[in-house]
Design a protein around this motif. Structure first.
Motif, PDB file in Angstrom:
ATOM      1  N   LEU A 196       0.822  -1.210   0.000  1.00 10.40           N
ATOM      2  CA  LEU A 196       0.000   0.000   0.000  1.00 10.40           C
ATOM      3  C   LEU A 196       0.853   1.256   0.000  1.00 10.40           C
ATOM      4  O   LEU A 196       0.547   2.224  -0.701  1.00 10.40           O
ATOM      5  CB  LEU A 196      -0.931   0.005   1.215  1.00 10.40           C
ATOM      6  CG  LEU A 196      -2.160  -0.891   1.141  1.00 10.40           C
ATOM      7  CD1 LEU A 196      -2.941  -0.796   2.448  1.00 10.40           C
ATOM      8  CD2 LEU A 196      -3.055  -0.500  -0.032  1.00 10.40           C
ATOM      9  N   GLN A 197       1.911   1.254   0.803  1.00  9.84           N
ATOM     10  CA  GLN A 197       2.758   2.446   0.841  1.00  9.84           C
ATOM     11  C   GLN A 197       3.330   2.753  -0.537  1.00  9.84           C
ATOM     12  O   GLN A 197       3.422   3.922  -0.939  1.00  9.84           O
ATOM     13  CB  GLN A 197       3.893   2.274   1.839  1.00  9.84           C
ATOM     14  CG  GLN A 197       4.843   3.475   1.852  1.00  9.84           C
ATOM     15  CD  GLN A 197       5.734   3.516   3.063  1.00  9.84           C
ATOM     16  OE1 GLN A 197       5.264   3.542   4.186  1.00  9.84           O
ATOM     17  NE2 GLN A 197       7.032   3.514   2.841  1.00  9.84           N
ATOM     18  N   SER A 198       3.707   1.719  -1.275  1.00  8.26           N
ATOM     19  CA  SER A 198       4.276   1.957  -2.601  1.00  8.26           C
ATOM     20  C   SER A 198       3.210   2.404  -3.598  1.00  8.26           C
ATOM     21  O   SER A 198       3.527   3.105  -4.565  1.00  8.26           O
ATOM     22  CB  SER A 198       4.982   0.697  -3.104  1.00  8.26           C
ATOM     23  OG  SER A 198       4.064  -0.353  -3.334  1.00  8.26           O
ATOM     24  N   LEU A 199       1.948   2.014  -3.371  1.00  9.93           N
ATOM     25  CA  LEU A 199       0.878   2.362  -4.307  1.00  9.93           C
ATOM     26  C   LEU A 199       0.229   3.708  -4.013  1.00  9.93           C
ATOM     27  O   LEU A 199      -0.363   4.309  -4.920  1.00  9.93           O
ATOM     28  CB  LEU A 199      -0.200   1.270  -4.305  1.00  9.93           C
ATOM     29  CG  LEU A 199       0.214  -0.099  -4.858  1.00  9.93           C
ATOM     30  CD1 LEU A 199      -0.929  -1.088  -4.718  1.00  9.93           C
ATOM     31  CD2 LEU A 199       0.660   0.009  -6.308  1.00  9.93           C
ATOM     32  N   THR A 200       0.307   4.175  -2.771  1.00 11.57           N
ATOM     33  CA  THR A 200      -0.332   5.454  -2.439  1.00 11.57           C
ATOM     34  C   THR A 200       0.287   6.621  -3.203  1.00 11.57           C
ATOM     35  O   THR A 200      -0.332   7.670  -3.340  1.00 11.57           O
ATOM     36  CB  THR A 200      -0.250   5.740  -0.926  1.00 11.57           C
ATOM     37  OG1 THR A 200       1.110   5.615  -0.487  1.00 11.57           O
ATOM     38  CG2 THR A 200      -1.121   4.781  -0.135  1.00 11.57           C
ATOM     39  N   LYS A 201       1.500   6.448  -3.718  1.00  9.05           N
ATOM     40  CA  LYS A 201       2.147   7.514  -4.497  1.00  9.05           C
ATOM     41  C   LYS A 201       1.477   7.706  -5.852  1.00  9.05           C
ATOM     42  O   LYS A 201       1.641   8.755  -6.482  1.00  9.05           O
ATOM     43  CB  LYS A 201       3.632   7.190  -4.692  1.00  9.05           C
ATOM     44  CG  LYS A 201       4.449   7.146  -3.422  1.00  9.05           C
ATOM     45  CD  LYS A 201       5.890   6.791  -3.688  1.00  9.05           C
ATOM     46  CE  LYS A 201       6.052   5.361  -4.136  1.00  9.05           C
ATOM     47  NZ  LYS A 201       7.491   4.967  -4.265  1.00  9.05           N
ATOM     48  N   LEU A 212      -8.430  -3.707  -2.213  1.00  9.38           N
ATOM     49  CA  LEU A 212      -8.314  -4.500  -0.991  1.00  9.38           C
ATOM     50  C   LEU A 212      -9.478  -5.467  -0.799  1.00  9.38           C
ATOM     51  O   LEU A 212      -9.394  -6.384   0.022  1.00  9.38           O
ATOM     52  CB  LEU A 212      -8.197  -3.583   0.225  1.00  9.38           C
ATOM     53  CG  LEU A 212      -6.825  -2.922   0.415  1.00  9.38           C
ATOM     54  CD1 LEU A 212      -6.885  -1.857   1.498  1.00  9.38           C
ATOM     55  CD2 LEU A 212      -5.765  -3.966   0.750  1.00  9.38           C
ATOM     56  N   ALA A 213     -10.543  -5.286  -1.573  1.00 10.26           N
ATOM     57  CA  ALA A 213     -11.647  -6.246  -1.533  1.00 10.26           C
ATOM     58  C   ALA A 213     -11.183  -7.630  -1.981  1.00 10.26           C
ATOM     59  O   ALA A 213     -11.829  -8.638  -1.676  1.00 10.26           O
ATOM     60  CB  ALA A 213     -12.797  -5.765  -2.407  1.00 10.26           C
ATOM     61  N   GLY A 214     -10.068  -7.681  -2.685  1.00 10.07           N
ATOM     62  CA  GLY A 214      -9.525  -8.967  -3.127  1.00 10.07           C
ATOM     63  C   GLY A 214      -8.819  -9.733  -2.026  1.00 10.07           C
ATOM     64  O   GLY A 214      -8.437 -10.891  -2.225  1.00 10.07           O
ATOM     65  N   TYR A 215      -8.607  -9.091  -0.872  1.00 15.87           N
ATOM     66  CA  TYR A 215      -7.943  -9.746   0.271  1.00 15.87           C
ATOM     67  C   TYR A 215      -9.011 -10.030   1.317  1.00 15.87           C
ATOM     68  O   TYR A 215      -9.371  -9.172   2.113  1.00 15.87           O
ATOM     69  CB  TYR A 215      -6.853  -8.836   0.836  1.00 15.87           C
ATOM     70  CG  TYR A 215      -5.854  -9.550   1.724  1.00 15.87           C
ATOM     71  CD1 TYR A 215      -4.684 -10.073   1.199  1.00 15.87           C
ATOM     72  CD2 TYR A 215      -6.085  -9.694   3.094  1.00 15.87           C
ATOM     73  CE1 TYR A 215      -3.755 -10.713   2.003  1.00 15.87           C
ATOM     74  CE2 TYR A 215      -5.175 -10.337   3.907  1.00 15.87           C
ATOM     75  CZ  TYR A 215      -4.000 -10.849   3.358  1.00 15.87           C
ATOM     76  OH  TYR A 215      -3.085 -11.493   4.159  1.00 15.87           O
ATOM     77  N   PRO A 216      -9.570 -11.244   1.354  1.00  9.92           N
ATOM     78  CA  PRO A 216     -10.789 -11.502   2.120  1.00  9.92           C
ATOM     79  C   PRO A 216     -10.630 -11.444   3.632  1.00  9.92           C
ATOM     80  O   PRO A 216     -11.614 -11.216   4.343  1.00  9.92           O
ATOM     81  CB  PRO A 216     -11.202 -12.912   1.673  1.00  9.92           C
ATOM     82  CG  PRO A 216      -9.950 -13.534   1.158  1.00  9.92           C
ATOM     83  CD  PRO A 216      -9.139 -12.417   0.586  1.00  9.92           C
ATOM     84  N   ALA A 221     -10.395  -2.282   8.826  1.00  5.48           N
ATOM     85  CA  ALA A 221     -11.183  -1.693   7.748  1.00  5.48           C
ATOM     86  C   ALA A 221     -10.260  -1.194   6.639  1.00  5.48           C
ATOM     87  O   ALA A 221      -9.238  -0.541   6.907  1.00  5.48           O
ATOM     88  CB  ALA A 221     -12.031  -0.553   8.285  1.00  5.48           C
ATOM     89  N   ALA A 222     -10.605  -1.486   5.392  1.00  5.54           N
ATOM     90  CA  ALA A 222      -9.748  -1.144   4.258  1.00  5.54           C
ATOM     91  C   ALA A 222      -9.476   0.354   4.189  1.00  5.54           C
ATOM     92  O   ALA A 222      -8.327   0.784   3.995  1.00  5.54           O
ATOM     93  CB  ALA A 222     -10.382  -1.636   2.959  1.00  5.54           C
ATOM     94  N   LEU A 223     -10.511   1.171   4.352  1.00  7.03           N
ATOM     95  CA  LEU A 223     -10.331   2.620   4.250  1.00  7.03           C
ATOM     96  C   LEU A 223      -9.416   3.133   5.355  1.00  7.03           C
ATOM     97  O   LEU A 223      -8.554   3.987   5.110  1.00  7.03           O
ATOM     98  CB  LEU A 223     -11.685   3.325   4.308  1.00  7.03           C
ATOM     99  CG  LEU A 223     -11.654   4.853   4.170  1.00  7.03           C
ATOM    100  CD1 LEU A 223     -11.000   5.259   2.847  1.00  7.03           C
ATOM    101  CD2 LEU A 223     -13.069   5.421   4.253  1.00  7.03           C
ATOM    102  N   ASP A 224      -9.590   2.620   6.570  1.00  7.40           N
ATOM    103  CA  ASP A 224      -8.726   3.055   7.680  1.00  7.40           C
ATOM    104  C   ASP A 224      -7.274   2.684   7.410  1.00  7.40           C
ATOM    105  O   ASP A 224      -6.358   3.471   7.694  1.00  7.40           O
ATOM    106  CB  ASP A 224      -9.191   2.411   8.988  1.00  7.40           C
ATOM    107  CG  ASP A 224     -10.543   2.922   9.457  1.00  7.40           C
ATOM    108  OD1 ASP A 224     -10.960   3.997   8.973  1.00  7.40           O
ATOM    109  OD2 ASP A 224     -11.178   2.239  10.283  1.00  7.40           O
TER     110      ASP A 224
END
Length: 266
Positions: A196-201, A212-216, A221-224
């Motif tokens: 996630l850190q690498s993708l937030t850029k 993140l819905a793909g990680y069951p 919480a995904a948003l948090d």
């Protein structure tokens, strides 16, 4: 440029077949960094491979006492583990080690080339503001890796290949093997945070939450989780500290799960 190497391939069952000649100058250079050289090459039989060469390697204390394998062998066995669990990755062919005047002590890994692929970081830079195709599939792939008990350890976007709409996991020298699923647990969450850190850029919160819905079995919480990665980036010190913790944890669990040795009858 390093001259050609004649290496003894090691596969799952140990040393295999005749020596193989590898030549960086005869292939296409991918990476040339201190301590690491990566290139593409075609073997005499027509197989297109990617070779990763680790230069001037000094065995660690853990390697010397037999608690840890060398980097190339460790990565090879991690890729074999993923293959055995049907997790898409760069297919492992062989690993080798040796010593030469140009390289010092070296280790190398050869994998089958994923044709038409580029790493995800390159793709994101070439398509600014664009959502990668089927990004939730990458998280589904991640959950499968974690269910197989494997932590990547350096799950940056550059260590994922994208070919068309398919993802492949690569570059596993920092991986750790656990004897049970780590999906949604500490070692697995570590990988998710790094990714996630690498993708937030590159990507918005909405895109990452959908992915993140793909990680069951996400434990928060995904948003948090996504929002927490923006103001509090992971530091190198924290990453290295947690890597050391999970290294010890995985070794301890494997040793604990190993069957006791039978004593000889006198």
């Amino acid at each position: 440029m390093i001259e050609q190497l004649e290496v003894q391939p090691h596969t799952r069952s140990g040393p295999a077949g005749p020596a193989t000649r590898l030549d960086p100058s005869a292939g296409t250079l991918i990476k040339n960094q201190p301590g690491t050289l990566v290139w593409r090459q075609t073997l005499s039989g027509g197989t297109r491979i990617v070779v990763k060469l680790y230069l001037k390697r000094r065995p660690s204390i853990l390697e010397r006492i037999g608690l840890y394998t060398g980097r190339a062998e460790r990565e090879f066995r991690a890729l074999c583990h993923l293959e055995d669990h049907c997790v898409a990755c760069s297919a492992p062919l062989f690993w080798a080690r040796g010593e030469s005047q140009d390289t010092g002590r070296y280790q190398l890994l050869a994998t089958r080339e994923v044709e038409g692929a580029s790493d995800l970081r390159y793709w994101l830079k070439e398509h600014p503001g664009t959502e990668p195709p089927e990004l939730a599939q990458l998280l589904l792939l991640t959950s499968a890796m974690h269910r197989a008990g494997l932590q990547h350890g350096a799950f940056w976007e550059r260590n994922v290949l994208l070919a068309g709409r398919d993802y492949y996991i690569i570059d596993l020298p920092r991986s750790q093997m656990f004897n049970t699923s780590i999906e949604g647990r500490g070692p697995g969450l570590f990988d998710i945070k790094v990714l996630l850190q690498s993708l937030t850029k590159y990507l918005s919160d909405d895109i990452l939450v959908r992915a993140l819905a793909g990680y069951p079995r996400l434990p928060v919480a995904a948003l948090d989780l996504v929002r927490s990665m923006r103001p509090q980036p992971l530091t190198s010190r924290w990453l290295n500290s947690m890597h050391a913790v999970y290294t010890v944890q995985s070794m301890w669990r494997r040793l604990w799960a190993a069957p006791p040795r039978r004593s000889r009858r006198l």
